[in-house]
Design a protein around this motif. Sequence first.
Motif, mmCIF file in Angstrom:
data_model
loop_
_atom_site.group_PDB
_atom_site.id
_atom_site.type_symbol
_atom_site.label_atom_id
_atom_site.label_comp_id
_atom_site.label_asym_id
_atom_site.label_seq_id
_atom_site.Cartn_x
_atom_site.Cartn_y
_atom_site.Cartn_z
ATOM 1 N N ASP A 143 48.137 39.252 53.238
ATOM 2 C CA ASP A 143 48.966 40.352 52.744
ATOM 3 C C ASP A 143 48.245 41.666 53.045
ATOM 4 O O ASP A 143 47.020 41.713 53.074
ATOM 5 C CB ASP A 143 49.144 40.243 51.224
ATOM 6 C CG ASP A 143 49.956 39.018 50.853
ATOM 7 O OD1 ASP A 143 50.603 38.461 51.754
ATOM 8 O OD2 ASP A 143 49.929 38.616 49.682
ATOM 9 N N VAL A 164 50.172 46.325 59.721
ATOM 10 C CA VAL A 164 51.546 46.500 59.236
ATOM 11 C C VAL A 164 51.934 47.983 59.206
ATOM 12 O O VAL A 164 53.032 48.363 59.602
ATOM 13 C CB VAL A 164 51.681 45.877 57.825
ATOM 14 C CG1 VAL A 164 52.958 46.312 57.151
ATOM 15 C CG2 VAL A 164 51.632 44.364 57.908
ATOM 16 N N GLU A 206 61.094 45.977 46.563
ATOM 17 C CA GLU A 206 61.372 45.425 47.886
ATOM 18 C C GLU A 206 61.470 46.576 48.875
ATOM 19 O O GLU A 206 62.143 47.574 48.608
ATOM 20 C CB GLU A 206 62.673 44.624 47.850
ATOM 21 C CG GLU A 206 62.769 43.699 49.045
ATOM 22 C CD GLU A 206 64.146 43.146 49.252
ATOM 23 O OE1 GLU A 206 64.696 42.606 48.286
ATOM 24 O OE2 GLU A 206 64.658 43.279 50.385
ATOM 25 N N ARG A 208 61.545 47.630 53.181
ATOM 26 C CA ARG A 208 61.668 47.139 54.567
ATOM 27 C C ARG A 208 60.983 48.095 55.524
ATOM 28 O O ARG A 208 61.127 49.313 55.387
ATOM 29 C CB ARG A 208 63.142 46.987 54.951
ATOM 30 C CG ARG A 208 63.723 45.765 54.278
ATOM 31 C CD ARG A 208 65.187 45.577 54.556
ATOM 32 N NE ARG A 208 65.676 44.461 53.754
ATOM 33 C CZ ARG A 208 65.727 43.208 54.186
ATOM 34 N NH1 ARG A 208 65.345 42.909 55.401
ATOM 35 N NH2 ARG A 208 66.177 42.251 53.405
ATOM 36 N N THR A 216 60.946 44.186 58.966
ATOM 37 C CA THR A 216 60.231 43.196 58.163
ATOM 38 C C THR A 216 60.431 43.539 56.693
ATOM 39 O O THR A 216 60.304 44.697 56.300
ATOM 40 C CB THR A 216 58.725 43.225 58.495
ATOM 41 O OG1 THR A 216 58.574 43.299 59.908
ATOM 42 C CG2 THR A 216 58.011 41.989 57.982
ATOM 43 N N PHE A 218 59.272 43.403 52.833
ATOM 44 C CA PHE A 218 58.036 43.253 52.072
ATOM 45 C C PHE A 218 58.323 43.298 50.577
ATOM 46 O O PHE A 218 59.180 44.059 50.125
ATOM 47 C CB PHE A 218 57.052 44.386 52.397
ATOM 48 C CG PHE A 218 56.435 44.257 53.756
ATOM 49 C CD1 PHE A 218 55.402 43.369 53.978
ATOM 50 C CD2 PHE A 218 56.910 45.010 54.816
ATOM 51 C CE1 PHE A 218 54.838 43.234 55.230
ATOM 52 C CE2 PHE A 218 56.362 44.884 56.065
ATOM 53 C CZ PHE A 218 55.318 43.996 56.281
ATOM 54 N N ARG A 245 53.507 42.067 50.685
ATOM 55 C CA ARG A 245 53.634 40.652 51.090
ATOM 56 C C ARG A 245 54.905 40.479 51.923
ATOM 57 O O ARG A 245 55.992 40.888 51.510
ATOM 58 C CB ARG A 245 53.705 39.760 49.841
ATOM 59 C CG ARG A 245 53.524 38.290 50.169
ATOM 60 C CD ARG A 245 53.250 37.502 48.903
ATOM 61 N NE ARG A 245 54.364 37.561 47.985
ATOM 62 C CZ ARG A 245 55.416 36.746 48.037
ATOM 63 N NH1 ARG A 245 55.479 35.808 48.953
ATOM 64 N NH2 ARG A 245 56.392 36.862 47.171
ATOM 65 N N ASP A 246 54.705 39.924 53.120
ATOM 66 C CA ASP A 246 55.826 39.733 54.036
ATOM 67 C C ASP A 246 56.745 38.629 53.484
ATOM 68 O O ASP A 246 56.332 37.480 53.367
ATOM 69 C CB ASP A 246 55.278 39.331 55.414
ATOM 70 C CG ASP A 246 56.363 39.281 56.472
ATOM 71 O OD1 ASP A 246 57.541 39.215 56.084
ATOM 72 O OD2 ASP A 246 56.044 39.305 57.672
ATOM 73 N N THR A 248 59.929 38.237 54.746
ATOM 74 C CA THR A 248 61.056 38.142 55.679
ATOM 75 C C THR A 248 61.539 36.689 55.799
ATOM 76 O O THR A 248 62.723 36.408 55.672
ATOM 77 C CB THR A 248 60.633 38.645 57.076
ATOM 78 O OG1 THR A 248 59.847 39.809 56.895
ATOM 79 C CG2 THR A 248 61.816 38.950 57.946
ATOM 80 N N ARG A 249 60.551 35.779 56.029
ATOM 81 C CA ARG A 249 60.911 34.371 56.217
ATOM 82 C C ARG A 249 61.535 33.799 54.939
ATOM 83 O O ARG A 249 62.544 33.104 54.987
ATOM 84 C CB ARG A 249 59.650 33.592 56.633
ATOM 85 C CG ARG A 249 59.875 32.162 57.025
ATOM 86 C CD ARG A 249 60.596 32.025 58.358
ATOM 87 N NE ARG A 249 61.104 30.657 58.531
ATOM 88 C CZ ARG A 249 62.311 30.357 58.951
ATOM 89 N NH1 ARG A 249 63.157 31.313 59.249
ATOM 90 N NH2 ARG A 249 62.699 29.109 59.089
#
Length: 486
Positions: A143, A164, A206, A208, A216, A218, A245-246, A248-249
Motif C-alpha cells: 500500500d 502511485v 474512496e 480514484r 485506479t 483506492f 490501498r488499491d 480496483t480488483r
Amino acid sequence: MSLPSRISIAIGLVSSLLTGGLIALAQKPGSLLFKPGLFEIVVVSAAAGLVMGMIHLLFINRLNSEVKQLICHIESLSRSETRSCPQGVKWLMPVADQVDRMLSLMRAKMDQLIAQRRELDVQLRMVEAERRHGEAILNSITDAVIVTDAFNEVALANEAAARVLDFELDLAVRKPLDRVITDPTLIKLIKDTREGGNVSLRRHVEHRVRKAGNETAFDVSLACVSNGQEKHHGCEAAGVVTILRDVTREKEIAEMKSDFVSAVSHELRTPLSSIKAYMEMLVDGEAHDERTRGEFYNIIQAETNRLQRLIDNILNISRIESGVVKVQRENISLPGLIKEAIDVMQPQARAKSIMLVETHTPLFFQVFADKDMIYQAVMNLLGNAVKYTSPGGKVSVTLAVDESRRQVTVSVSDTGMGIPGDDLPHLFGKFYRVSEHKKVAKGTGLGLNLVKHIVETVHGGKVSVISELGKGSTFTFSLPLADVSR
Ligand code: ADP
C-alpha cells in the motif's frame, strides 16, 4: 637562545664587570691601599675568568645532564615506554613528575574520549541499521504510505507512494506536500484531517487516481498523529498518516459478483417462469389436445435442461476449483462425442438460421478423458458460437490429430461478432463478459471458465482463442491422445 648559551653570556658579563671594577679602582686616586699595575689586573682577571669558567663548566654540565634526563623522561612518558635515562641531580624531577601526571591525565581523558567515540559509532551504526530496517519495512508494504508533519511537509513515504502518486522518493522528504504530489483531492483530504485534529478518528475515503489513461480505485485511510499536547477540544495533530490501498480488483470482483448474482438469478428465473407457466396451463387443462400437451411437455423439458445446465456449470466450477470433482476417465471417441453435441445444438442453430457443420477428419481416434466433462466443454463452445453469431452465419467444428505431438485439437469457429482484442486476455476468467455482448445475449460469464477448467485443470490440455472483430472467432482446445495400449 639556549639556556647554556645564556648562562655562558652571564658568566662572561660577570667576569668583565669584575675586571672593569678592578680597573676603575686602580684608576681612582687614593682609593686603594695598593695600586694594581697592568700585570695584577691581568692576573686578577684571568683568575676571575678561570673561577667563573670552572663554575660555568660545573653548572652547565649538571644542567645539561639534568635537562637531558628530563627530556629523555618526558619522551619515554609520551611514548608510554620504559627506557633507562641518564642519572643526574634530581632537582628537575618534580617537573618530570608533573609532566608525568599531566600526561597520565591526558591519556585517561583520551581513553575516555576514544571509548565515547566508539560507543557513539556503535550507536550511530545501530540508528542507521534501524533506519534502513524501517525503510525496508515501509517499502515492503504494497500500500502507498505517506506521512506528513504538523507543517504539512512530507516526513516519510514509501516506494509504493512514489509510484502511485508520481514523485521522486529521495527528493520528497522535508518538502511541502503540495510540492511533492499534484493530486488536489488528496492534498485537501490530508489538510482537512490535520486541521480536524481528531486522533481517535480514522477516516476512510474512496478515491480514484487517473494515470496514463488508467483509473485506479483506492481506499484512502487518513489518521492523525498526536503530538501529545492535550487540547480542550481534543488532540492537536502533529501530522497525518495516509495509506492508499488499491481496491480496483476488489471493486471489479464485487461488481462481477453482483453482476453474476443478478445474471444467475435472471438465468434461473427465466426457465423457472416458463416451466411454471406451462405447468399451470397443463394443470388448468388449457392444453386441449395431445399435440399441444406434447409441445408443452417438450418446452418444460428443455427449460428444465437449461436450468440444470446452469446449476451444473456453477457446481462444476466450484467442485473443480476446490479439487473435489470426481473425474471418470475412459477412452472416448471424440468424433462420436462431437456429433452428439452438434445434433443437440442443431435445433438452436436452425432457429437462428445458422449453418452448423462438422469438418472433422474421418479417422478413428480416442482420447483418455472424462466423457461428460468434454461433452460439457464442447457444448459450451458450440452454445456460445451460436449465441454470438447473427442469423445467416455459420458455425463449424473441426477435429485434427497431431500424431507427432500425440494430441488432438478441437476447433469451434463462427462467423459471428468477434471479440475486441482488449477482452481476449480476460475471456476465460470467471464472470467475464464482453460488455458489448451483454446487450446481445444473456449469459453468466461462466461457460468459458468451465471449459478452461475442464480442459486445462482436469485434462492437462490447452484452450485458446483467436478472433477478429466483426468477422468471427475460433476457440480451440487440445487434449492428449489416448494410449492405445490402455
Ligand atoms: P456467457 O454465459 O456470457 O456466454 P462465457 O463464459 O461462455 O459466458 O463467455 C464469456 C464471454 O465471452 C461472453 O459473454 C462473450 O462476451 C464472449 N464470447 C464467448 N464466446 C464467444 C463467441 N463465440 N463469439 C463472441 N464472443 C464470445
